[in-house]
Enzyme design. Structure first.
Site, PDB file in Angstrom:
ATOM      1  CG  HIS A 106       1.699 -71.156  -0.135  1.00 47.29           C
ATOM      2  ND1 HIS A 106       1.541 -69.228  -0.312  1.00 47.29           N
ATOM      3  CD2 HIS A 106       2.713 -71.623   0.046  1.00 47.29           C
ATOM      4  CE1 HIS A 106       2.456 -69.120   0.407  1.00 47.29           C
ATOM      5  NE2 HIS A 106       3.052 -70.192   0.695  1.00 47.29           N
ATOM      6  CD  GLU A 107       3.005 -73.959   2.412  1.00 49.61           C
ATOM      7  OE1 GLU A 107       4.585 -74.592   2.317  1.00 49.61           O
ATOM      8  OE2 GLU A 107       2.829 -73.472   3.078  1.00 49.61           O
TER       9      GLU A 107
END
Ligand SMILES: [Zn+2]
Length: 678
Positions: free
Chosen positions: A461-462
């Protein structure tokens, strides 16, 4: 010696930065910027080249100096740094407000748009359009007295939001749990127990000390067999910074929250919006309060039945009514029984080095980039690593730091932030640099850091945010990367990337036992993938609870009645909560996304962007998830474009139509293909 925060090197000189550099650097920078702004405001015949480009450069410089400070404040917090950081907040806020409220600059931009607009490139027109919009939202054109009130509300808000965050951090650090009987820790993993023993030893006491950091909290409520321990942690966690719980009133955010809501409402009203939610929507992909609440209710309607069935089944499994602090524990057990797989069991199969290599490979296959570690770069902590990204032809594109492990004085959670923004201006060029920050359990003596699959998803995600920041092709800082992207569309690339953390081909690549190298067994992998939709209804309703709470809080604020925080939360829970919550739960008091950060009246963005991400990923599934053509279109329409175009238009260009919630409901197993919403 020169102040290291004022250098314009490609990368910050982290080892040289001291707390005492912060305030002088910011003062000097802002003074020189203000002098330059005064010149620009007086430009006789303003043009894009004589006003807009220089302003973009000033924008870049502020971020270049401030980014390392706010970053260190989050990952290496100390009293001295905190003091320096706090001393600068009002200076920066005043600077930004003065800039944003500058009538001469506002008129200069409008003149440029009128006189030069047709001759400018679309991306340049977008720079101006954004700026003009933001001038209006900052109160340009208001009578002097209202303008001053707006400015002081903004100033107050930046102070209050920092205070909120401090209280949460202090409350989190201010609680721990000590045991002398190892039996009380039954169920917890060895790494956590090892860490707890080290902590106790550092404190000079016998036994084990558990702290309230996020990984420990999650591990306790999921795995600890002791109901007493789970309850204690749940209570401490959900009453942080409140007037309830074990540290009642010590770092209470209640009044801070009321003040934040009051000032937000006042600021919105001064600009003639009915409330802060309407003000926030002025820069979003969603356009009205009704559109957002309608969207949230549509999802709630679709997911409620599934969530209720899931919870009834869980209570059946436990054989009793479940209080909130037992839900995670029994959900884990049910999941284990059903899928014979658990987050903790899979840890040995996800060593960080292997996960990273697999993640980079995904980016390389999709977007034709290369990612390589570089060791000689100055960092702020020995655990931090640095990576450079280059294009297919070897040309440098950008770079990023990875600060992966939890440690004291580091903010919990995971995030990506801009270290350096991309620019290509007559005054100079810079390549983008990002921070990727996580809070994984650190490596042990003879083993690498081992991730749960949840951690793996977080990392993907990051990294998706990172790609958005790093792969931008926009030359102007104010709309490059994630800058200027509608807030409810900014989670699209990050949530899109999460899909790869669940894909069989990727799991084969990233999953391998850290000691034996044995691949993640096929049966385990299939069961892990099946867990993705486990309790998806409950998870959806929980997110909707946060989103509706946040949105209503800002849409319904009343100066007469105040924030009515707990009352609105109660109403929202009556409407959408499926798991009963104890009366003393004070989760809003540590809800940093909304009270300290940029998600005010914007928490719905997670679900909104999830819909976009699921729908975008469905386009890849139709053609193969590594299809280069689809990836190229995604890059061209969305990933590379930053805030240089309208988010809805960009999505439609990529997908050929408006976003549809169907792909997400299908992905969550809430709706079968072709089935109408129940
Ligand atoms: Zn995110």
């Amino acid at each position: 010696m020169e102040n290291p925060l004022l250098g314009q090197d490609a990368l910050p000189q982290f080892p040289q930065i001291r707390a005492e550099h912060v305030e002088p650097a910011v003062r000097e920078l802002l003074d020189s910027n203000r002098a330059r702004l005064a010149q620009l405001a007086a430009t006789p015949r303003p043009t894009f080249a004589t006003v807009v480009e220089p302003l973009e450069e000033l924008h870049h410089r502020v971020s270049r100096t401030w980014s390392p400070v706010s970053h260190l404040n989050a990952v290496l917090n100390s009293d001295a740094l905190r003091a320096g950081y706090n001393a600068c907040l009002p200076l920066l806020s005043a600077y930004h407000t003065d800039l944003a409220q500058s009538e001469p600059l506002y008129h200069a931009y409008r003149t440029i748009a009128a006189q030069e607009g047709a001759a400018l490139a679309p991306v340049q027109r977008q720079v101006i359009e954004h700026a003009v919009r933001d001038f209006r939202l900052a109160g340009v054109g208001l009578p002097a007295e209202r303008k001053a009130r707006f400015k002081s509300a903004m100033l107050e808000l930046s102070r209050l939001q920092a205070k909120f965050e401090e209280n949460v951090l202090d409350a989190t650090n201010g609680w721990s749990w000590h045991v002398t009987d190892l039996g009380e820790l039954r169920g917890l993993n060895d790494m956590l127990i090892e860490q707890a023993a080290r902590r106790a030893a550092q404190q000079g006491v016998a036994g084990w000390t558990l702290t309230l950091d996020q990984p420990t909290y999650v591990a306790v409520v999921t795995d600890a067999e002791s109901g007493e321990l789970r309850r204690a942690f749940y209570e401490a966690w959900t009453t942080r910074a409140s007037e309830a719980g074990p540290n009642a009133r010590r770092w209470d955010n209640s009044a801070v929250m009321e003040d934040i809501l009051r000032h937000r409402h006042e600021a919105a009203r001064l600009l003639d919006f009915r409330n802060y939610a309407e003000y926030a929507l002025a820069t979003r992909m969603a356009h009205s309060v009704a559109e957002v609440t309608g969207f949230l209710h549509e999802l709630a309607h679709a997911a409620r039945g599934a969530a209720q069935r899931e919870f009834a089944e869980l209570e059946d499994f436990a054989g009793r009514k479940l209080p909130a602090w037992d839900v995670g524990f029994y959900a884990e057990r049910l999941q284990r029984e059903r899928f014979c797989v658990s987050q903790e069991q899979l840890r040995p199969y996800f060593p960080l080095p292997r996960v990273l290599a697999g993640l980079f490979e995904v980016a390389e296959r999709l977007f034709g980039v290369r990612i390589r570690e570089r060791g000689e770069v100055p960092v702020w902590h020995p655990d931090v690593r640095f990576f450079a990204i280059s294009g297919a032809g070897g040309e440098p594109i950008g770079s990023f730091y990875l600060d992966a492990y939890a440690r004291p004085n580091k903010r919990s959670g995971a995030w990506m932030d801009e270290c350096v923004g991309r620019k290509r201006l007559p005054s100079g060029a810079a390549l983008p640099v990002a921070y990727l920050v996580c809070n994984f359990l650190p490596p042990g003596n003879a083993r690498p850091a081992l991730l749960t699959h949840d951690d793996v998803v977080t990392l993907f995600h990051e990294f998706g945010h990172g790609l958005h920041h790093l792969l931008t092709r926009v030359d102007y800082p104010s709309i490059a990367g994630i800058n200027g992207v509608a807030w409810d569309a900014v989670e699209l690339p990050s949530q899109f990337m999460e899909n790869y953390a669940w894909h069989p081909e990727v799991l084969q690549r990233i999953g391998g036992h850290f000691a034996s190298g044995e691949p993640l067994p096929a049966a385990q992998q299939a069961r892990l993938i099946a867990t993705r939709i486990f309790h998806a209804g409950l998870a959806t309703m929980r997110q909707l609870e946060f989103a509706l709470f946040d949105f209503r809080l800002h849409a319904e604020y009343s100066p007469q009645l105040g924030g009515r925080i707990m009352q609105i939360l109660g109403e929202v829970r009556n409407e959408v909560a499926v798991v009963p919550v104890p009366e003393w739960n004070r989760f809003p008091n540590s809800f940093g996304h909304v009270f300290a950060g940029g998600y005010a009246a914007g928490y719905y963005s997670y679900k909104w962007a999830e819909v976009l991400a699921a729908d975008a990923f469905a386009a890849f599934e139709e053609r193969g998830v590594f299809d280069r053509g689809t990836a190229q279109r995604f890059f061209d329409a969305i990933l590379s474009r930053g805030g240089s175009r309208d988010a809805l238009e960009a999505f439609i260009e990529f997908r050929g139509r408006r976003p549809d919630v169907g792909a997400l409901l299908k992905q969550n197993g809430i709706r079968a293909p072709g089935e109408l919403a129940a």
